[in-house]
Design an enzyme around this catalytic site. Structure first.
Site, mmCIF file in Angstrom:
data_model
loop_
_atom_site.group_PDB
_atom_site.id
_atom_site.type_symbol
_atom_site.label_atom_id
_atom_site.label_comp_id
_atom_site.label_asym_id
_atom_site.label_seq_id
_atom_site.Cartn_x
_atom_site.Cartn_y
_atom_site.Cartn_z
ATOM 1 N N ASP A 139 4.059 -3.767 -1.222
ATOM 2 C CA ASP A 139 3.428 -2.799 -0.328
ATOM 3 C C ASP A 139 4.123 -2.762 1.026
ATOM 4 O O ASP A 139 4.028 -3.717 1.802
ATOM 5 C CB ASP A 139 1.952 -3.156 -0.159
ATOM 6 N N ASP A 364 6.641 5.524 2.817
ATOM 7 C CA ASP A 364 5.737 4.581 2.164
ATOM 8 C C ASP A 364 6.043 4.482 0.676
ATOM 9 O O ASP A 364 6.279 5.493 0.009
ATOM 10 C CB ASP A 364 4.289 5.034 2.377
#
Length: 487
Positions: A139, A364
């Site tokens: 992440d 992201d």
């Protein structure tokens, strides 16, 4: 004290703590000249043991949009909270546990600079002595590295699904008065005894969707593969031994089967920050289309990736930008958008990060589609509607532009160009922003966001078949379009 002086003081505190706490990094990794290479597995690829089977493309799309919605709202909540305005929460959600707190409970409850912990890609991670294998969510939108530990009460109870700390000779809880403990947020009403030998550093890492991991901040040894085909041992790696995890990110389908999160954000406690200096303070990936058959493997490389000379020559670079209200995220700057060869009349201030931390653009790995702030999205959508020549069909699942391409083997689709700061041109192929939702029906895989604190997000679908390098040392993002199966 002037607010700017608070910011400077906080910055230097973070830097000093980082140097003291993680000074071992350069010497901890054996063969420090080599980079680390971790296999990236999309959770719905054929490689994934956690793969979810969908009855239709529509069901798959509903699943993607639901997960994206949770994550995007979580991102926005970080900025809306504006918690990092307080100096002690700047830079890495630092919480001071000073002698003034001796014997007292902590009242601070911090939502970290972190997104929802759910994500799209997993890595295999070996930790402990002897090593225990776990599957962690990779992440770029959060910092903490944590693994479910054997004391978990709300976790999956499958064999091998929790780290057995008592079986590892290298497991070492961090004392609550150690400098490293100042880098993680404590639970509500936590106390710390300077005189007790085994007064461990307890943490409560709360994500933006209010999911959280609570446990003991500790040191361990990790063993990871290297790009040369060997292995590397990382000693004294700071991680969260997760005793309890709760909330939508960790109890829903998006987390089912995973054992924790490997945070790759910009904060001091992230895995990327801890090992940064020993591998050149950079990491990279090249994402393949996970739906292709037979499936091919994507990799996360921490350190200098030995890419082909032609690819290195093709690289473009854009600087990372700082948002002091969301220090974890990797912000970049959009300057222009072109659709079908036409420059769109979008005011430059639409892309800026304002004084309250609103706006800007984040790259992201855990969001699938790409999202633009509403004023920009309206003009982008209008340009695509004008440029697409095929018959329209009813909008589906909040995707605003869908059309029928039956009988057309190679549809001609308009080109999207995103010009980033530094005149870096990001030009993805149409397959990265048009998706098949039914047979012979395509939709534009871009959406708008409406929140006052909204910012744009370049998702992982848009990044497919791009070599993406997060060069943290030089504070730039590098990228080049390539065949990721060759990287």
């Amino acid at each position: 004290m002037h607010p700017m002086m608070y910011q400077l003081a906080s910055f230097f505190l973070s830097a000093l703590l980082l140097a003291e706490v993680f000074s071992y990094s350069a010497s901890a990794k054996e063969h420090s000249h080599d980079s680390l290479r971790l296999r990236l597995v999309h959770k719905n690829s054929l490689h994934s043991p956690l793969r979810k089977v969908f009855s239709s493309r529509r069901e798959h799309l509903e699943y993607i949009l639901h997960e994206d919605s949770i994550r995007v709202k979580g991102f926005q909540r970080v900025v809306e909270q504006h918690l990092p305005r307080r100096p002690e929460f700047e830079a890495s959600s630092i919480v001071k546990r000073s002698a003034h707190n001796h014997g007292k409970g902590y009242k601070a409850h911090v939502i970290s600079g972190a997104s929802a912990g759910s994500g799209q890609y997993f890595v295999d991670f070996y930790i402990g002595t002897p090593p225990q294998k776990f599957m962690l969510i990779a992440d770029t939108g959060s910092d903490l590295l944590w693994v479910r530990c054997s004391g978990c009460r709300k976790c999956l109870r499958k064999p091998g699904s929790a780290f057995l700390a008592r079986h590892s000779s290298s497991f070492s809880p961090i004392h609550c008065y150690a400098p490293a403990c100042q880098l993680v947020p404590p639970p509500l009403n936590a106390s710390c005894s300077l005189t007790r030998l085994h007064s461990s550093c307890m943490y409560d890492y709360v994500y933006a969707d209010l999911s959280d991991s609570t446990g003991i901040f500790s040191h361990e040894t990790a063993i990871l593969n290297t790009s040369s085909g060997g292995t590397s041992r990382i000693r004294n790696l700071a991680f969260g031994c997760g005793i309890r995890s709760s909330g939508p990110s960790f109890t829903g389908q998006s987390f089912n089967g995973a054992h924790g999160v490997i945070g790759l954000g910009k904060g001091a406690i992230s895995f990327a920050s801890q090992i940064g200096k020993s591998v050149g303070d950079k990491f990279s990936y090249c994402l393949l289309d996970y739906t292709i058959t037979p499936p091919k493997t994507s990799y996360l490389v921490l350190g200098q990736n030995p890419v082909r000379p032609a690819l290195r020559k093709a690289m473009s670079y854009t600087p990372f930008l700082r948002n002091r209200f969301a220090e974890t995220f990797y912000y970049i700057g959009i300057e222009q958008i072109w659709v079908a060869g036409a420059l769109l009349p979008i005011r430059s201030k639409v892309w800026n990060i304002d004084a309250q931390g609103n706006g800007g653009t984040v790259i992201d790995s855990g969001t699938t589609l790409t999202y633009f702030v509403r004023p920009a999205y309206k003009k982008i959508l209008a340009a695509f509607q004008k440029a697409v020549e095929y018959p329209r069909v009813r909008s589906m699942q909040n995707l605003d532009l869908c059309f029928n391409v039956s009988g057309i083997s190679m549809p001609k689709l308009p080109k999207l160009t995103i010009v980033l700061k530094g005149n870096a041109r990001f030009e993805p192929p149409p397959s990265n922003y048009f998706i098949d939702v039914f047979e012979n029906v395509k939709c534009l895989a871009l959406q708008g966001v409406n929140s006052p604190s909204a910012f744009s997000i370049l998702g992982n679908l848009l990044q497919q078949d791009f070599y993406i390098q997060y060069d943290r040392e030089n504070s730039v993002l590098g990228f080049a379009h390539t065949d990721c199966s060759l990287s």
